[in-house]
Write a protein that holds these residues in place. Structure first.
Motif, mmCIF file in Angstrom:
data_model
loop_
_atom_site.group_PDB
_atom_site.id
_atom_site.type_symbol
_atom_site.label_atom_id
_atom_site.label_comp_id
_atom_site.label_asym_id
_atom_site.label_seq_id
_atom_site.Cartn_x
_atom_site.Cartn_y
_atom_site.Cartn_z
ATOM 1 N N LEU A 1 -1.631 7.269 12.031
ATOM 2 C CA LEU A 1 -1.081 7.282 10.675
ATOM 3 C C LEU A 1 -1.511 8.517 9.888
ATOM 4 N N ARG A 2 -2.607 9.139 10.329
ATOM 5 C CA ARG A 2 -3.087 10.338 9.621
ATOM 6 C C ARG A 2 -2.015 11.418 9.591
ATOM 7 N N GLY A 3 -1.262 11.543 10.678
ATOM 8 C CA GLY A 3 -0.217 12.557 10.733
ATOM 9 C C GLY A 3 0.897 12.317 9.731
ATOM 10 N N MET A 4 1.146 11.076 9.373
ATOM 11 C CA MET A 4 2.206 10.753 8.424
ATOM 12 C C MET A 4 1.868 11.172 6.998
ATOM 13 N N LEU A 5 0.610 11.526 6.762
ATOM 14 C CA LEU A 5 0.189 11.946 5.427
ATOM 15 C C LEU A 5 0.274 13.456 5.242
ATOM 16 N N LYS A 6 0.679 14.168 6.296
ATOM 17 C CA LYS A 6 0.774 15.628 6.227
ATOM 18 C C LYS A 6 2.182 16.059 5.826
ATOM 19 N N SER A 7 2.261 17.115 5.030
ATOM 20 C CA SER A 7 3.548 17.567 4.495
ATOM 21 C C SER A 7 4.509 18.011 5.590
ATOM 22 N N LYS A 8 3.996 18.513 6.709
ATOM 23 C CA LYS A 8 4.885 18.983 7.781
ATOM 24 C C LYS A 8 5.573 17.834 8.516
ATOM 25 N N ASN A 9 5.067 16.626 8.348
ATOM 26 C CA ASN A 9 5.604 15.478 9.086
ATOM 27 C C ASN A 9 6.407 14.506 8.240
ATOM 28 N N VAL B 1 0.847 -1.199 0.000
ATOM 29 C CA VAL B 1 0.000 0.000 0.000
ATOM 30 C C VAL B 1 0.881 1.248 0.000
ATOM 31 N N TRP B 2 0.642 2.130 -0.983
ATOM 32 C CA TRP B 2 1.359 3.398 -1.095
ATOM 33 C C TRP B 2 0.378 4.563 -0.984
ATOM 34 N N SER B 3 0.848 5.643 -0.380
ATOM 35 C CA SER B 3 0.083 6.899 -0.455
ATOM 36 C C SER B 3 0.588 7.652 -1.679
ATOM 37 N N LYS B 4 -0.330 8.304 -2.395
ATOM 38 C CA LYS B 4 0.048 8.964 -3.651
ATOM 39 C C LYS B 4 0.602 10.368 -3.451
ATOM 40 N N HIS B 5 0.173 11.036 -2.379
ATOM 41 C CA HIS B 5 0.525 12.450 -2.207
ATOM 42 C C HIS B 5 0.249 12.884 -0.770
ATOM 43 N N PHE B 6 0.615 14.114 -0.448
ATOM 44 C CA PHE B 6 0.297 14.666 0.862
ATOM 45 C C PHE B 6 -1.204 14.912 0.981
ATOM 46 N N ILE B 7 -1.717 14.759 2.195
ATOM 47 C CA ILE B 7 -3.113 15.097 2.488
ATOM 48 C C ILE B 7 -3.086 15.939 3.760
ATOM 49 N N ASP B 8 -3.009 17.242 3.613
ATOM 50 C CA ASP B 8 -2.857 18.126 4.765
ATOM 51 C C ASP B 8 -4.157 18.360 5.523
ATOM 52 N N SER B 9 -5.289 18.205 4.855
ATOM 53 C CA SER B 9 -6.573 18.392 5.537
ATOM 54 C C SER B 9 -7.630 17.527 4.876
ATOM 55 N N ILE C 1 -7.812 12.689 18.266
ATOM 56 C CA ILE C 1 -8.343 12.282 16.967
ATOM 57 C C ILE C 1 -9.322 13.285 16.351
ATOM 58 N N SER C 2 -9.952 14.121 17.166
ATOM 59 C CA SER C 2 -10.945 15.064 16.635
ATOM 60 C C SER C 2 -10.331 16.084 15.688
ATOM 61 N N SER C 3 -9.008 16.282 15.757
ATOM 62 C CA SER C 3 -8.378 17.310 14.922
ATOM 63 C C SER C 3 -7.376 16.744 13.918
ATOM 64 N N TYR C 4 -7.299 15.434 13.788
ATOM 65 C CA TYR C 4 -6.294 14.845 12.900
ATOM 66 C C TYR C 4 -6.468 15.251 11.433
ATOM 67 N N ASN C 5 -7.693 15.542 11.019
ATOM 68 C CA ASN C 5 -7.919 15.913 9.624
ATOM 69 C C ASN C 5 -7.821 17.415 9.382
ATOM 70 N N ASP C 6 -7.512 18.190 10.428
ATOM 71 C CA ASP C 6 -7.402 19.642 10.292
ATOM 72 C C ASP C 6 -5.989 20.034 9.874
ATOM 73 N N ALA C 7 -5.886 20.999 8.962
ATOM 74 C CA ALA C 7 -4.572 21.499 8.555
ATOM 75 C C ALA C 7 -3.899 22.228 9.713
ATOM 76 N N LYS C 8 -4.685 22.980 10.489
ATOM 77 C CA LYS C 8 -4.185 23.698 11.656
ATOM 78 C C LYS C 8 -5.079 23.352 12.846
ATOM 79 N N PRO C 9 -4.754 22.285 13.567
ATOM 80 C CA PRO C 9 -5.591 21.846 14.692
ATOM 81 C C PRO C 9 -5.732 22.944 15.753
ATOM 82 N N PRO C 10 -6.927 23.102 16.320
ATOM 83 C CA PRO C 10 -7.134 24.087 17.383
ATOM 84 C C PRO C 10 -6.371 23.692 18.641
#
Length: 287
Positions: free
Chosen positions: A56-64, A11-19, A260-269
């Motif tokens: 694993l959601r954090g590993m898909l963000k460009s900052k990580n 399984v590969w991820s194709k690109h960054f997913i920041d949000s 987990i409530s903020s894992y999909n946010d680009a800038k978590p509160p």
């Protein structure tokens, strides 16, 4: 004559997913081949189950991560297909943190640099998924967070967010075994609420989907124990943390496992903590 090569699916991820919520189209399955020839100390493993955990959601963000397209890696379990390693024999079951690939060559270097543990005698083909559950990362996280961080005492009150999840469902059961008197679990929906009480050791459930604010959640917690809570096992963040903090007793403890409530946010509160209040209440927050 050499043995036929194994077809590996990864399984590969194709690109960054920041949000936003990741979708199936954000990933792909790549096929490759590996030789079945192994040297001393090496082995070939078959991954039978893979755990797609929230972290694993954090590993898909460009900052990580420096790589936008990469192999997905996480906790897996399976069995040994071939071995020239004295500590592992063919048919042994294992748990590990490895790439999401169906077959893999494991070298002594791999064993020395990753998490790899034996499950032989505890699982079979029908129960191997326990290696990514109670006998894997969720089990050790639940136990360590509750016993080593929160240090429960008999008669205390515990609040757990995401109580029906992989970690939360185990926290309730372990807390019950250790004599925690009141175990309050937050989860979404009536069905999950019934499950955590009937099967996972909880004494009370709160349906967070019916609530909008931290104050509303706080009031629901206090309906169960008007004096507040001694411990909070944090899996969600957001209003759950604020509500728990607002009704945490003196000498109360919080174990922070996830948000987990903020894992999909680009800038978590950010959560606000009155640290001066913690001084006089002798409270503790620990990751």
């Amino acid at each position: 004559m050499s043995e036929e090569q194994l077809t590996v699916k990864t399984v590969w991820s194709k690109h960054f997913i920041d949000s936003g919520v990741p979708k199936p189209d954000d990933f792909e399955i790549v096929e490759t081949k590996i030789s079945q020839e192994i040297s001393d100390g090496e082995m070939i493993i078959q991954v039978q189950v893979m755990s797609v955990d929230p972290y694993l959601r954090g590993m898909l963000k460009s900052k990580n991560s420096p790589e936008s397209r990469k192999t997905m890696k996480g906790f897996v379990a399976g069995k040994i297909l071939k071995s020239k390693n004295e500590s592992w024999k063919v048919g042994d079951y294992f748990g590990a943190s490895l790439p999401f690939s169906t077959y893999q060559l494991i070298t002594p270097t791999t064993l020395a640099t990753t998490v790899f543990w034996k499950l032989t005698g505890m699982v079979d083909d029908s129960t191997v998924s326990r290696g990514i559950g109670a006998l894997g990362m969720p089990g050790s996280t639940a136990y360590g967070g509750l016993i080593d961080v929160l240090k429960p005492n008999q008669g205390e009150t515990l609040f757990v967010s995401a109580a029906s999840g992989a970690v939360g469902s185990l926290v309730g059961q372990i807390a019950k075994i250790h004599g925690v008197k009141t175990i309050i679990g937050s989860c979404g929906g009536e069905s999950k609420g019934k499950t955590i009480v009937q099967e996972f050791g909880y004494t009370n459930s709160i349906d967070y989907k019916k609530l909008q604010t931290a104050e509303e959640l706080r009031q629901e917690i206090l309906k169960v124990d008007e004096k507040g809570i001694d411990m909070y096992f944090e899996n969600v963040g957001g209003i759950h943390f604020d509500a728990a903090m607002s009704c945490l007793k003196a000498k109360g403890r919080i174990a922070v496992c996830g948000t987990i409530s903020s894992y999909n946010d680009a800038k978590p509160p950010k959560n606000m903590v009155d640290i001066s209040d913690m001084i006089y209440k002798n409270q503790r927050i620990e990751g």
